[in-house]
Design an enzyme around this catalytic site. Structure first.
Site, PDB file in Angstrom:
ATOM      1  N   GLU A 139      65.825  39.968  18.879  1.00 22.71           N
ATOM      2  CA  GLU A 139      67.126  40.633  18.783  1.00 22.71           C
ATOM      3  C   GLU A 139      68.139  39.843  19.611  1.00 22.71           C
ATOM      4  O   GLU A 139      68.497  40.212  20.714  1.00 22.71           O
ATOM      5  CB  GLU A 139      67.044  42.076  19.281  1.00 22.71           C
ATOM      6  CG  GLU A 139      68.307  42.883  19.007  1.00 22.71           C
ATOM      7  CD  GLU A 139      69.190  43.114  20.243  1.00 22.71           C
ATOM      8  OE1 GLU A 139      70.268  43.685  20.069  1.00 22.71           O
ATOM      9  OE2 GLU A 139      68.806  42.724  21.367  1.00 22.71           O
ATOM     10  N   ASP A 166      64.161  42.957  22.667  1.00 21.64           N
ATOM     11  CA  ASP A 166      65.545  43.210  23.037  1.00 21.64           C
ATOM     12  C   ASP A 166      66.113  42.031  23.840  1.00 21.64           C
ATOM     13  O   ASP A 166      65.523  41.609  24.843  1.00 21.64           O
ATOM     14  CB  ASP A 166      65.577  44.492  23.882  1.00 21.64           C
ATOM     15  CG  ASP A 166      66.985  45.004  24.129  1.00 21.64           C
ATOM     16  OD1 ASP A 166      67.616  45.440  23.151  1.00 21.64           O
ATOM     17  OD2 ASP A 166      67.436  44.943  25.292  1.00 21.64           O
TER      18      ASP A 166
END
Lengths: 695, 695
Positions: free
Chosen positions: A442, A413
């Site tokens: 990401e 993330d």
């Protein structure tokens, strides 16, 4: 690459004598290193980063090698996995391809970091042979034999056992015959044949004089097959309960596995499964304050129940997770977990390691903010903390913990909000022990930042595909991905939607849009994923107009999904994923070639696989409202098609077959039926009955 | 470039803890270096070699810089000549151009090697200002003021003198106002204005916190103007005597200087002027054995009269040479000497340093050969000799000797047959002491070898122009030279002929061919040269059919030239060189742009100079036999021309003027008159009378 020989160490350090050239280089013989290794590929940023490849696939190495003058060169490559032994274990001669280009190929058998070491040197023996071949006068040939004898003697001194004796004998023979001026020894052709004996040359080649070899090296990062070809499905475990009133758990996901497997996905990715913070928890639709019973965002990690190495109790136990993971594997899928390195205010780290966080003047911990926006439920780590070493070690141990639970794929993330040196270090460390670990970055951010993350070691990268909708946007972007500088290190993983991005076109809710976006993702990129079941159920309502957030997003609440809705795209998805598995052309990205179509709503492109001869041509109608038709221009001569000879195109989605020719062919696509053809090109028609003419 | 920060030293050395990242890097704070310098330009081979530039011309530096997250970055460049002081002396902030691209420019004042050092770091103060600007709530602004006060105090601790006191005062003021909750101190806008005071920000910027700066660097090799723009004329001094029966000498050349200067050349290059070997001397037309009185090849250097630091007595004394050299300079020309590192058998080196040469089995010295060809008059040096250090020093001293005689330009004979590390070392050493030294590499060999020599330090390089004759050949080759990878380091110097190359087209003897080749060379390349007087007198007879050697070549005999022949090209050459001197567009190569013409015999291209606005369009008829005409397509919008508005083209060779428009324009060239236009493009017509219409 690290170019050792001939490197201007002396010049850079301001030394003034030629003797000074030695220190920076291989040995005291440096000034005599006449060979040059000028350029190596594949490398990234001149060797600063490794290129990426897939285990079991051949790696082609190219170097520009030459020396002064006309002498013959020999170039070798040693290669091996970088591990305990520092020296590569395999050695091969590189082959001269002309124009001073030398190549070698090797197939790394398993994932890991590989090192290739190159040596190039002037081969005096082969240079001598080349000259001898062209000598014509007997006197010159006699002299050459004596030179050869000296070379053979020098080689004998380097040789072992019987080879040494053989070479010494041959040296004597050459020397004797050179001096023997009898008529019997005056046949120039016979003397040349003696000296040019290929068997002797092979023997000499085994003991080369590499004292003055130029040296260079490069590294390759080798991943397993799934790093280059994967189909991802993202779901929120807590929404997996069949009972809409209940918090879903790992057992519910276990029951959901066949549904996902039937659609043909091989990576099942969960948002964070850790305990969710209670302090400053966000409510439904990102409300600033949660109401009782609100479940909060899974990315607000940590609470009294634990931190990054614990599981949210409502999802189940670690045992439940491990059973689910094993069950997924038995169905051909791997579970990918989310690595979100940030904390809820009640994460144990906050009290145990207050110095890992920034503090405000009142000594409260600084929450994430991007003024005037505030994210009070998230505390970012302070990567400038004096205690960074302990922070790095702890974060590494988080990944190691989940590797210990048999997880090998991680979706990271927002990696672009953590210090870059950390990623290079932690991915290097993890992959050194676990070479089959895969990390998906990401980062939907600026191009150079995304590229840097890929260079640092991320295996796959999210892309801008999510916002590339028109023919021009798609063509430019994927041409850049397939042939731009990132080819050596940036592996796209394309997603039509994510829990954060309900892209504007999907907000139309049109089936043709969802179908087209799915087919584009699955055929343009070897790695793709969808966020389901929102995708197959064509969830389309935004939180508010102009927003890309989902209304009633699973990020902040439980949802219940009617998976068996008759309009679900699941069977199309299953078909598409089967086509991907069965067609090697769709399993890599480098061959992507766009084909001109005289209609701005029709996009066409082909991919091919050299090893199998598999060729897939995809044509998509980007207009969800109208039938579009046009002429697709093919140029298949580079793939070995004879101009004018008919071949079959077999639509692997609809199973229809047409007869086409190299050149212009007509297509018509009705978005009300299916907005795309995914054609297998069959070079030879099987029989008269095996195809239909397109009228 | 040397990327220090964030370099994966730890990973490469197999270390296992984050602490291990420190050793290879700037300091113990390494893990906290959040800024990245990802890519620098100009560099060659990732920084292994310097890019080349010209003194007095602006150098634009580009770097890709960014950090994790949303913090503001600051990037500085320090630059300076690399000399006694290791630290560059000038410092400038780089400017963010968007997309994480940062740029800076500097103008190196003089030739030499320049070093640019880059620092990039997260600017916490500017990041704080950026956030404060967007803050809206009074409470948040109060907190921000306290944070700012802390930053100001930290800065004060780094500051000097009154700055330190000022910053400390300001810190107290911010802190006091942050805590003062009276109505008078509750005006959010006033508090923000106080904290955002630009004068205070400028003060803070002078004392940045660079503890965690990422560092990188690059080097630039800067040459003097003549390295980038030069017109060479080669002649054999021994053929300069007005009396055809006498050996020419430096006094004869002195008398010849005005002739060369009037043609507008600025470099006068001589083949070797050293004593010529007598042993195995070659005769006229390269006969194996010289006859009495044969003068031998100047490239067979060395005899009882001396070696590389002596002058052939028949040419004159060292004093004669120095006077000639001074006289040439007074006429705006420099004398370039030939560096031919090889020996005649009677060169003093052969007896003094037998170990600098290869020996045959009978202990005779190995002459140069390329079987079955033999060059018994030439002994090459053995660059693999154990005594290579002494050899290198001696060869360096040869160059130094001629530098001592005020020579600064050297044409290096066959550099590709001497060890590459030697060239990098010797050119580096010489230019470190004599930055205005210029080295032209005479290597007509394989592309990668020619490029390597240019990377190693040669200032200019001979090219394949000599054999590029058709429109397609010329277009492809010069497009590659202007925009290929060599742009940063490979400076072409193009020659229609040399003493070794009477190219096939010149053997026609056609005036139109010689004129076209001259104009092509002089306009396609900022550096060019001719071998005269053979060129202007259109010498065209080959030694034999199929050979590129001149018949009765000056390489092996004296020649006498009738310089005043009425058909001489000298006035065209003089005109061409004047046009080059007066038009900045022709003085560099990067702007070269080919213009389409609908006739395969007509080639057209333009060059432009941004600083002066000078634009030159050249059109050449490559057919020496027929008038050719066609339409030249111009696309001048990039140069600021208004579409459709007429402008004047002024042929600087014929002095004719025409009115053209952006777009298609007609040209017709008669090779019997002049096979080329060299047009100056005039954007504004001076008056009605200042041009003629082309009808």
């Amino acid at each position: 690459m690290a170019e050792r020989a001939g490197k201007a160490g002396a010049i850079a350090s301001g030394a003034t004598g030629p003797g000074a050239i030695a220190p920076g280089a291989a040995g005291p013989g440096d000034g005599r290193i006449r060979a040059v290794i000028d350029s190596l590929s594949p490398t990234v940023d001149g060797g600063r980063f490794p290129a990426k490849r897939i285990a079991g696939e051949s790696v082609r190495i190219e170097a520009h090698c030459f020396a002064d003058g006309h002498d013959k060169l020999r170039v070798t490559m040693r290669w091996g996995a970088r591990g305990k032994s520092e020296s590569p274990t395999h050695e091969t001669d590189m082959a001269a391809q002309g124009n001073d280009v030398w190549t070698a190929e090797f197939t790394p058998p398993a994932p890991g970091r590989y090192r290739c070491e190159f040596s190039a040197w002037v081969d005096h023996f082969e240079s001598w042979r080349k000259e001898l071949e062209r000598r014509e006068e007997l006197a010159d040939i006699r002299v050459a034999l004596q030179v050869g004898a000296a070379l053979a003697r020098e080689t004998a001194a380097r040789a072992e056992g019987s080879d040494a004796a053989n070479l010494a004998d041959w040296a004597s023979l050459l020397s004797d015959r050179a001096k023997d001026e009898s008529a019997a020894s005056s046949d120039a052709a016979a003397l040349k044949a003696l000296a040019l004996d290929p068997a002797r040359a092979s023997l000499v080649a085994r003991y080369p004089d590499t004292r003055f070899a130029a040296l260079s090296s490069l590294e390759i990062s080798v991943d397993r097959k799934r790093a280059g070809f994967s189909s991802w499905y993202e779901l929120f475990p807590r929404s997996a309960a069949p009972d809409p009133t209940r918090h879903g758990d790992f057992k519910d996901v276990e029951a959901r596995l066949p549904y996902v497997a039937e659609m043909g996905f091989d990576v099942l990715y969960f948002p964070p499964i850790q305990p969710i913070g209670r302090v400053n928890r966000k409510g439904v639709n990102n409300a600033l304050e949660a109401k009782p019973g609100d479940v909060g965002s899974p990315w607000a990690i940590g609470s009294a129940e634990g931190g990054h190495k614990q599981i949210l109790p409502a999802l189940g136990s670690l045992e439940d997770f491990k059973r689910l993971n094993a069950r997924a594997r038995s169905l051909g899928m791997e579970i990918a977990l989310d690595i979100a390195f940030q904390c809820a205010p009640d994460h144990p780290y906050v009290s145990e390691h207050p110095d890992w966080f920034k503090h405000r003047p009142d000594d409260s911990v600084q929450y994430a903010e991007n003024p005037p926006k505030k994210y009070q439920d998230i505390y970012p780590f302070d990567f400038e903390t004096d205690d960074w070493r302990a922070l790095w070690e702890e974060l590494k141990s988080v990944i190691e913990f989940w590797i210990g639970q048999d997880v090998r794929i991680f979706r990271v993330d927002n990696p672009h909000t953590k210090a870059f040196p950390f990623w290079e270090w932690v991915i290097g460390e993890i992959r050194s022990a676990t070479p089959d670990a895969i990390f998906l970055a990401e980062a939907f951010t600026r191009p150079k930042v995304m590229h840097r993350l890929a260079k640092l070691g991320f295996t796959q990268s999210y892309t801008y595909f999510t916002w590339r909708n028109t023919k021009r946007e798609l063509t430019e972007y994927f041409a850049e991905l397939a042939r731009g500088p990132g080819t050596q290190y940036f592996r796209p993983n394309v997603w039509p939607n994510t829990p954060d991005i309900l892209q504007e076109t999907l907000q139309s809710g049109l089936r043709a849009v969802f179908a087209a976006r799915l087919i584009l993702a699955a055929t343009l990129s070897a790695n793709y994923g969808i966020y389901g079941p929102t995708f197959e159920l064509m969830e389309s309502a935004p939180r508010e107009a102009g927003s890309e957030e989902y209304l009633n997003s699973e990020k902040y609440q439980l949802r219940h999904w009617s998976l068996d809705r008759p309009d679900s795209l699941r069977s199309l998805i299953a078909r598409m994923n089967r086509v991907r598995r069965e067609n090697a052309a769709l399993q890599s990205d480098r061959s992507l070639t766009f084909c001109p179509v005289d209609n701005e709503y029709l996009i066409a492109y082909r991919k091919s696989d050299a090893a199998t001869g598999n060729i897939v041509l995809t044509v998509v109608n980007l207009d969800p409202h109208h039938v579009q038709s046009g002429w697709v221009e093919l140029d298949l001569a580079p793939l070995g098609f004879e101009p004018g000879r008919p071949f079959q195109v077999h639509d692997l989605l609809s199973d229809q077959r047409y007869q086409w020719r190299d050149g212009r062919n007509f297509v018509m696509l009705d978005p009300a039926r299916l907005p795309a053809h995914v054609f297998l090109l069959r070079r030879h028609l099987r029989s008269e009955h095996d195809f239909d003419y397109f009228v």
